[in-house]
Design an enzyme around this catalytic site. Sequence first.
Site, PDB file in Angstrom:
ATOM      1  N   ASP A 189       0.825  -1.213   0.000  1.00 15.37           N
ATOM      2  CA  ASP A 189       0.000   0.000   0.000  1.00 15.37           C
ATOM      3  C   ASP A 189       0.861   1.267   0.000  1.00 15.37           C
ATOM      4  O   ASP A 189       0.596   2.218  -0.737  1.00 15.37           O
ATOM      5  CB  ASP A 189      -0.922   0.035   1.235  1.00 15.37           C
ATOM      6  CG  ASP A 189      -2.049  -0.975   1.102  1.00 15.37           C
ATOM      7  OD1 ASP A 189      -2.100  -1.671   0.059  1.00 15.37           O
ATOM      8  OD2 ASP A 189      -2.864  -1.067   2.037  1.00 15.37           O
TER       9      ASP A 189
ATOM     10  N   TYR B  37       2.303   2.042  -3.369  1.00 16.82           N
ATOM     11  CA  TYR B  37       1.292   2.611  -4.261  1.00 16.82           C
ATOM     12  C   TYR B  37       1.064   4.083  -3.902  1.00 16.82           C
ATOM     13  O   TYR B  37       1.037   4.962  -4.769  1.00 16.82           O
ATOM     14  CB  TYR B  37      -0.028   1.828  -4.152  1.00 16.82           C
ATOM     15  CG  TYR B  37      -1.141   2.440  -4.964  1.00 16.82           C
ATOM     16  CD1 TYR B  37      -1.281   2.139  -6.315  1.00 16.82           C
ATOM     17  CD2 TYR B  37      -2.032   3.351  -4.386  1.00 16.82           C
ATOM     18  CE1 TYR B  37      -2.277   2.728  -7.072  1.00 16.82           C
ATOM     19  CE2 TYR B  37      -3.029   3.951  -5.135  1.00 16.82           C
ATOM     20  CZ  TYR B  37      -3.154   3.629  -6.479  1.00 16.82           C
ATOM     21  OH  TYR B  37      -4.135   4.220  -7.229  1.00 16.82           O
ATOM     22  N   ASP B  38       0.933   4.335  -2.587  1.00 15.87           N
ATOM     23  CA  ASP B  38       0.673   5.709  -2.136  1.00 15.87           C
ATOM     24  C   ASP B  38       1.777   6.659  -2.591  1.00 15.87           C
ATOM     25  O   ASP B  38       1.516   7.804  -2.962  1.00 15.87           O
ATOM     26  CB  ASP B  38       0.555   5.758  -0.607  1.00 15.87           C
ATOM     27  CG  ASP B  38      -0.705   5.056  -0.126  1.00 15.87           C
ATOM     28  OD1 ASP B  38      -1.588   4.776  -0.973  1.00 15.87           O
ATOM     29  OD2 ASP B  38      -0.799   4.768   1.083  1.00 15.87           O
TER      30      ASP B  38
ATOM     31  N   LEU C 109     -35.544 -10.026 -13.247  1.00 16.16           N
ATOM     32  CA  LEU C 109     -35.320 -11.454 -13.501  1.00 16.16           C
ATOM     33  C   LEU C 109     -36.429 -12.254 -12.838  1.00 16.16           C
ATOM     34  O   LEU C 109     -36.798 -11.968 -11.701  1.00 16.16           O
ATOM     35  CB  LEU C 109     -33.990 -11.897 -12.885  1.00 16.16           C
ATOM     36  CG  LEU C 109     -32.716 -11.471 -13.594  1.00 16.16           C
ATOM     37  CD1 LEU C 109     -31.505 -11.872 -12.770  1.00 16.16           C
ATOM     38  CD2 LEU C 109     -32.641 -12.110 -14.971  1.00 16.16           C
TER      39      LEU C 109
ATOM     40  N   LYS D 159     -25.619 -14.176  -8.127  1.00 22.66           N
ATOM     41  CA  LYS D 159     -26.526 -13.024  -8.122  1.00 22.66           C
ATOM     42  C   LYS D 159     -26.060 -12.136  -6.979  1.00 22.66           C
ATOM     43  O   LYS D 159     -26.310 -12.422  -5.803  1.00 22.66           O
ATOM     44  CB  LYS D 159     -27.967 -13.477  -7.922  1.00 22.66           C
ATOM     45  CG  LYS D 159     -28.945 -12.339  -8.063  1.00 22.66           C
ATOM     46  CD  LYS D 159     -30.361 -12.852  -8.210  1.00 22.66           C
ATOM     47  CE  LYS D 159     -31.326 -11.711  -8.493  1.00 22.66           C
ATOM     48  NZ  LYS D 159     -31.323 -10.670  -7.470  1.00 22.66           N
TER      49      LYS D 159
ATOM     50  N   ARG E  68     -30.176   1.808 -11.422  1.00 27.66           N
ATOM     51  CA  ARG E  68     -31.174   1.151 -12.277  1.00 27.66           C
ATOM     52  C   ARG E  68     -32.437   2.004 -12.382  1.00 27.66           C
ATOM     53  O   ARG E  68     -33.085   2.053 -13.410  1.00 27.66           O
ATOM     54  CB  ARG E  68     -31.520  -0.218 -11.701  1.00 27.66           C
ATOM     55  CG  ARG E  68     -32.608  -0.927 -12.465  1.00 27.66           C
ATOM     56  CD  ARG E  68     -32.910  -2.266 -11.827  1.00 27.66           C
ATOM     57  NE  ARG E  68     -33.830  -3.031 -12.634  1.00 27.66           N
ATOM     58  CZ  ARG E  68     -35.151  -2.904 -12.596  1.00 27.66           C
ATOM     59  NH1 ARG E  68     -35.691  -2.023 -11.787  1.00 27.66           N
ATOM     60  NH2 ARG E  68     -35.925  -3.639 -13.358  1.00 27.66           N
TER      61      ARG E  68
ATOM     62  N   LYS F 290     -32.931 -18.531  -6.549  1.00 21.15           N
ATOM     63  CA  LYS F 290     -32.788 -17.898  -5.233  1.00 21.15           C
ATOM     64  C   LYS F 290     -32.384 -18.929  -4.184  1.00 21.15           C
ATOM     65  O   LYS F 290     -32.993 -20.000  -4.087  1.00 21.15           O
ATOM     66  CB  LYS F 290     -34.113 -17.242  -4.812  1.00 21.15           C
ATOM     67  CG  LYS F 290     -34.562 -16.113  -5.717  1.00 21.15           C
ATOM     68  CD  LYS F 290     -33.629 -14.921  -5.681  1.00 21.15           C
ATOM     69  CE  LYS F 290     -33.807 -14.090  -4.459  1.00 21.15           C
ATOM     70  NZ  LYS F 290     -34.696 -12.975  -4.591  1.00 21.15           N
TER      71      LYS F 290
ATOM     72  N   CYS G 242     -58.618  -1.460  31.157  1.00 19.93           N
ATOM     73  CA  CYS G 242     -57.330  -0.907  31.610  1.00 19.93           C
ATOM     74  C   CYS G 242     -56.813   0.201  30.702  1.00 19.93           C
ATOM     75  O   CYS G 242     -55.808   0.833  30.996  1.00 19.93           O
ATOM     76  CB  CYS G 242     -56.289  -2.008  31.714  1.00 19.93           C
ATOM     77  SG  CYS G 242     -55.815  -2.693  30.121  1.00 19.93           S
TER      78      CYS G 242
HETATM   79  S1  IVH Z   1     -28.417 -10.118 -15.277  1.00 21.12           S
HETATM   80  C1  IVH Z   1     -32.570  -8.586 -17.235  1.00 21.12           C
HETATM   81  N1  IVH Z   1     -26.592 -10.969 -13.641  1.00 21.12           N
HETATM   82  O1  IVH Z   1     -30.276  -8.828 -10.113  1.00 21.12           O
HETATM   83  C2  IVH Z   1     -31.628  -8.158 -16.220  1.00 21.12           C
HETATM   84  N2  IVH Z   1     -28.260  -9.529 -12.760  1.00 21.12           N
HETATM   85  O2  IVH Z   1     -33.305  -8.358 -11.640  1.00 21.12           O
HETATM   86  C3  IVH Z   1     -30.302  -8.808 -16.423  1.00 21.12           C
HETATM   87  N3  IVH Z   1     -27.949  -9.006 -10.375  1.00 21.12           N
HETATM   88  O3  IVH Z   1     -30.849  -5.816  -9.581  1.00 21.12           O
HETATM   89  C4  IVH Z   1     -29.616  -8.904 -15.143  1.00 21.12           C
HETATM   90  N4  IVH Z   1     -26.142 -10.208 -10.081  1.00 21.12           N
HETATM   91  O4  IVH Z   1     -28.445  -5.893 -10.627  1.00 21.12           O
HETATM   92  C5  IVH Z   1     -27.700 -10.219 -13.766  1.00 21.12           C
HETATM   93  N5  IVH Z   1     -24.881 -11.820 -12.329  1.00 21.12           N
HETATM   94  C6  IVH Z   1     -25.971 -11.062 -12.455  1.00 21.12           C
HETATM   95  C7  IVH Z   1     -26.503 -10.350 -11.371  1.00 21.12           C
HETATM   96  C8  IVH Z   1     -27.658  -9.587 -11.566  1.00 21.12           C
HETATM   97  C9  IVH Z   1     -27.005  -9.394  -9.497  1.00 21.12           C
HETATM   98  C10 IVH Z   1     -29.080  -8.133 -10.023  1.00 21.12           C
HETATM   99  C11 IVH Z   1     -29.266  -6.969 -10.949  1.00 21.12           C
HETATM  100  C12 IVH Z   1     -30.711  -6.615 -10.710  1.00 21.12           C
HETATM  101  C13 IVH Z   1     -31.324  -7.956 -10.455  1.00 21.12           C
HETATM  102  C14 IVH Z   1     -31.974  -8.475 -11.717  1.00 21.12           C
END
Ligand code: IVH
Length: 701
Positions: free
Chosen positions: A54, A57-58, A104, A137, A158, A340, A462
């Site tokens: 570090d 780099y600094d 999604l 995800k 978004r 999920k 009460c």
């Molecule tokens: S693909 C059609 N890939 O999940 C949308 N989304 O509803 C294409 N997310 O908030 C999204 N990791 O930001 C995709 N590897 C990933 C992801 C991802 C997280 C989030 C995205 C959004 C939600 C999608």
Amino acid sequence: MKYSKTDQKDLIDQTRQFQKMDVISDQMRYADLVALLHFHEWRYYVKDDPILADAEYDALFKLLENAETSHPEWIISSSPTQRVGSDLTSDFPTVTHMSPMLSLPNSYNAEDLLDFDKQIKKLTLEEGDIEYVVEPKFDGGTIVLIYENDQLVRGATRGNGAAGDDITPNIKTIKSVPLTAKFSDHGLTKVEVRGEAIIRKDRFVKMNKAREISGDVLFANPRNTATGGLRTKDPTETVKRQIDAFIYQIAAADGPGKESIKNHAATIQLLDEIGFKVPVDESKVCLNIQEVIDFCAHWQEKRESYAYEIDGMVVKVSDFELQRRAGETSHHPRWAMAYKFKAKQATTTLEDVVYQVGKIGTITPVAKVDPVALAGVTVSSISLHNEDFINQKDLYLGDTILIERAGDVIPYVVKSFPELRTGNETKILFPKTCPINPNPADYVKLLRDENEAAWRCPTCVCGAQDLQRMIFFVSKDAMNVDGMGKSIVEKFHELHWLKDISDIYNLDYDQIETLEGFGEKSAEKIKRAVNKSKSNPLYRLLYGLSIHHFGKRASKILAAEIEHILDLRDWSVEKLTELKDIGPVVAENIVEWFSMEKNIELLERLESRGVNVRQTDADRPKDFSSGPLAGKTILFTGKLTKIGRKEAQQIAEQLGAKNLSAVSKNLDILVAGEKAGSKLKKAQSLGTVQILSEDEFIALQ
Ligand code: IVH
């Protein structure tokens, strides 16, 4: 790889040379140093594999800063010093994405994934195995970045999918977001990429430890810390949060090279090559759906040990032609699916059960548990709903219990572990009388309706129910006595100033002024709010009476039918059930309520203390056929300075207009306040929308 092996060797040699310099002699050297620091940032932030300590780099960073101080004319916008934006924005303009971002769809088990695969085959007319890319995800905040001629020109949230907040200065502080990226090497001139801003779990823990020591409020969880960091008005605060950014998609691209990227796997490889942090190590190209299922199961196990919070996996058809054939709905692509993970669970000890009395006397048992961290929050209280729930879950005081919290859902008791009992656990005895009443002499037996799960106290002696009713009465949804929240009502109730809702209109403000912690100003504030609520529409009063099952919508419908609240004394169950939204149970409750003399006296007291008990304009059914704006549609945008947004919308309705929420060709009038942005632009470009200033709108009345 962004840098070939020989590139990297060269850059390391160069590093040694720069380390010997005290000053940068010319502009060429300056540009080399910028490129060198980009390389080290990439090793550190993207690859998690730094070459420099570090401090080393600094020292190089300092060398660059000194050069820029002596020669400000050399500064280029991609210099690492420019990441910390000095550009303090006070609010974020809305910007339209190049391509709208859909959501999604979710899946939860192997069966769902098999169905997804079948559906893909049907839609694409493919008979053989489909190739999928599966990646984590990420559980952070979505970011949408635009690069033009290899330069990062815009970063946004978004937002609503079509448009987001322009947060470019904040985005520029995120070290794993390249300020320049060689899209041009791939024939791309303008590109929109999407990704997730996210904080490493270990960094988050460290950050919170430091906050604890310095006495700062602790952050709730990594996700909120990241999304909050994106939205802060001070980019130096974004820097402090040590946010990373994974990029997982090219959403739109211009340029001759556009057609040569054929699939998702190639996209990720390209993004990796030009310097983005992408899910490479943690993703897999799966040759069939069984591989997808196995990989998801593998990650479910691995989830806790992974450096970042993830809440599932994303399964994407890799081939773009197949993606195109699968298509999309207006909400989500048909070629991608979120898998999920199971909700997060934890075990703890059930230490005590306390009982709350609701506004209509419902008794709710609440478990007090040994505080435990669960999906980013500390849980110490959990509702047990009712007596049946306690029995079904076989809960004893002292039990070890499994609790769960999925996403933002409130925590929930999954089960107890009877096999872990030591013999010291005790049965939970549901009270037979009001649990709040301190005076055993006037205990009233709790009752339980055949069709209901809850025990209720039928006649409160009460004051516990009156207190809850008053808290509800002043709440935003009911009479909206703002400035008089729950704690004030509790305090005044404790002092015996408030026994029922009519006392709210009989307060002694001189006395309030003398209360500790109050004073003239707060007494005045309460008085103003109380007086204002006197002229509320009738439906608010009806709703505020806490008649069992009588909701806000039904209150509005009923208020539109009566002149005076006491008219309801003459309404029968039959007459009430003729109205939309009023069923026989509610109707009976209403009839019963209005048949009780003490309730009629309460209403009379309210009326004599100045509370409106008659139908107002706002209660009458809307008539769009008269008024100066009859039949017109209207939308308010920007900041209104003379009237509130809600008030303006109400006035518009009274003038006969219908409020819309977006600019479209159906819109007739746009009222543009201060700093009106994209909506105003869009309305102007349509050419058919009449645009009014706030003053012009007010003059219509
Ligand atoms: S693909 C059609 N890939 O999940 C949308 N989304 O509803 C294409 N997310 O908030 C999204 N990791 O930001 C995709 N590897 C990933 C992801 C991802 C997280 C989030 C995205 C959004 C939600 C999608």
